[in-house]
Design an enzyme around this catalytic site. Structure first.
Site, PDB file in Angstrom:
ATOM      1  N   GLY A 101       6.567   1.533   1.907  1.00 47.14           N
ATOM      2  CA  GLY A 101       5.879   2.574   2.658  1.00 47.14           C
ATOM      3  C   GLY A 101       5.489   3.687   1.709  1.00 47.14           C
ATOM      4  O   GLY A 101       5.906   3.718   0.539  1.00 47.14           O
ATOM      5  N   TYR A 102       4.697   4.617   2.233  1.00 48.57           N
ATOM      6  CA  TYR A 102       4.155   5.693   1.402  1.00 48.57           C
ATOM      7  C   TYR A 102       4.600   7.049   1.921  1.00 48.57           C
ATOM      8  O   TYR A 102       4.375   7.388   3.078  1.00 48.57           O
ATOM      9  CB  TYR A 102       2.620   5.609   1.357  1.00 48.57           C
ATOM     10  CG  TYR A 102       2.186   4.407   0.567  1.00 48.57           C
ATOM     11  CD1 TYR A 102       1.980   4.507  -0.801  1.00 48.57           C
ATOM     12  CD2 TYR A 102       2.067   3.166   1.163  1.00 48.57           C
ATOM     13  CE1 TYR A 102       1.643   3.403  -1.554  1.00 48.57           C
ATOM     14  CE2 TYR A 102       1.733   2.050   0.423  1.00 48.57           C
ATOM     15  CZ  TYR A 102       1.525   2.177  -0.931  1.00 48.57           C
ATOM     16  OH  TYR A 102       1.200   1.081  -1.680  1.00 48.57           O
ATOM     17  N   LEU A 103       5.231   7.822   1.020  1.00 50.00           N
ATOM     18  CA  LEU A 103       5.542   9.217   1.317  1.00 50.00           C
ATOM     19  C   LEU A 103       4.274  10.044   1.174  1.00 50.00           C
ATOM     20  O   LEU A 103       4.102  11.044   1.841  1.00 50.00           O
ATOM     21  CB  LEU A 103       6.640   9.733   0.388  1.00 50.00           C
ATOM     22  CG  LEU A 103       8.003   9.064   0.588  1.00 50.00           C
ATOM     23  CD1 LEU A 103       8.937   9.395  -0.566  1.00 50.00           C
ATOM     24  CD2 LEU A 103       8.606   9.477   1.919  1.00 50.00           C
TER      25      LEU A 103
ATOM     26  N   GLU B   1       4.814   7.594   5.811  1.00 53.07           N
ATOM     27  CA  GLU B   1       3.655   7.641   6.693  1.00 53.07           C
ATOM     28  C   GLU B   1       3.595   6.358   7.522  1.00 53.07           C
ATOM     29  O   GLU B   1       4.225   5.360   7.179  1.00 53.07           O
ATOM     30  CB  GLU B   1       2.373   7.763   5.851  1.00 53.07           C
ATOM     31  CG  GLU B   1       2.321   9.017   5.010  1.00 53.07           C
ATOM     32  CD  GLU B   1       1.148   9.022   4.029  1.00 53.07           C
ATOM     33  OE1 GLU B   1       0.470   7.982   3.867  1.00 53.07           O
ATOM     34  OE2 GLU B   1       0.922  10.076   3.414  1.00 53.07           O
TER      35      GLU B   1
ATOM     36  N   ASN C 183      -2.682  -1.176  -1.540  1.00 46.21           N
ATOM     37  CA  ASN C 183      -1.654  -1.204  -0.501  1.00 46.21           C
ATOM     38  C   ASN C 183      -1.628   0.079   0.317  1.00 46.21           C
ATOM     39  O   ASN C 183      -1.386   0.042   1.517  1.00 46.21           O
ATOM     40  CB  ASN C 183      -0.282  -1.469  -1.119  1.00 46.21           C
ATOM     41  CG  ASN C 183      -0.118  -2.904  -1.548  1.00 46.21           C
ATOM     42  OD1 ASN C 183      -0.115  -3.807  -0.726  1.00 46.21           O
ATOM     43  ND2 ASN C 183       0.025  -3.114  -2.839  1.00 46.21           N
TER      44      ASN C 183
END
Length: 155
Positions: free
Chosen positions: A28-30, A82, A144
């Site tokens: 996942g992406y911060l 996110e 990604n």
């Protein structure tokens, strides 16, 4: 460290005849800003925190910093990410003197298979196996971070 990477679509599953290992990856992406992405990844039983800078104009290179973190910390950080977690299985295939990492996406990105190849220079010559399809290195839709917000199934 500067990462030089090329991305290709994969047109067949023939790579499955030659892979040396595979791991499930959840990430996942911060932050998914193109100027700086901050990624949390669980690969197998290990956690990683990665920061990537903005891609060069060619899309081939960008700054990358990665640090292994405790698995439990990675699991906790994933809850802060996110919307849109990436779930994929990564296969490693050696072709000639290069390592191809082939990502077979599942969940919302099911049906997408991308091969990535890290190089030491932007003009390095490498062998292209028959299962390698069109190059998508400079197409942001195949990042990604983009796929986490705009899943392949919605294209």
């Amino acid at each position: 460290m500067i990462e030089i990477e090329r991305k290709f679509l994969v047109k067949s599953d023939a790579f499955l005849n030659d892979y040396s290992c595979c791991n499930r990856i959840i990430q996942g992406y911060l932050s998914s800003s193109p100027e700086r992405t901050v990624r949390v990844r669980i690969k197998g039983n290990k956690g990683y925190l990665t920061i990537k800078g903005k891609s060069s104009d060619s899309g081939l290179s960008r700054f990358e910093w990665e640090k292994e973190i405790v698995l439990e910390e990675a699991e906790q950080l994933l809850t802060l990410c996110e919307r849109g977690v990436i779930d994929k299985t990564r296969y490693e295939v050696i072709v000639g003197t290069h390592l191809y990492e082939i990502d077979v996406f599942t969940s919302e990105n099911d049906g997408l298979i991308i091969a990535e190849l890290e190089l030491t220079s932007e003009d390095e010559v490498f062998e292209k196996p028959e299962w390698l399809g069109n190059e998508v290195t400079n197409d942001n839709r195949y990042y990604n971070s983009y796929l986490s917000k705009h899943p392949f199934k919605t294209w």
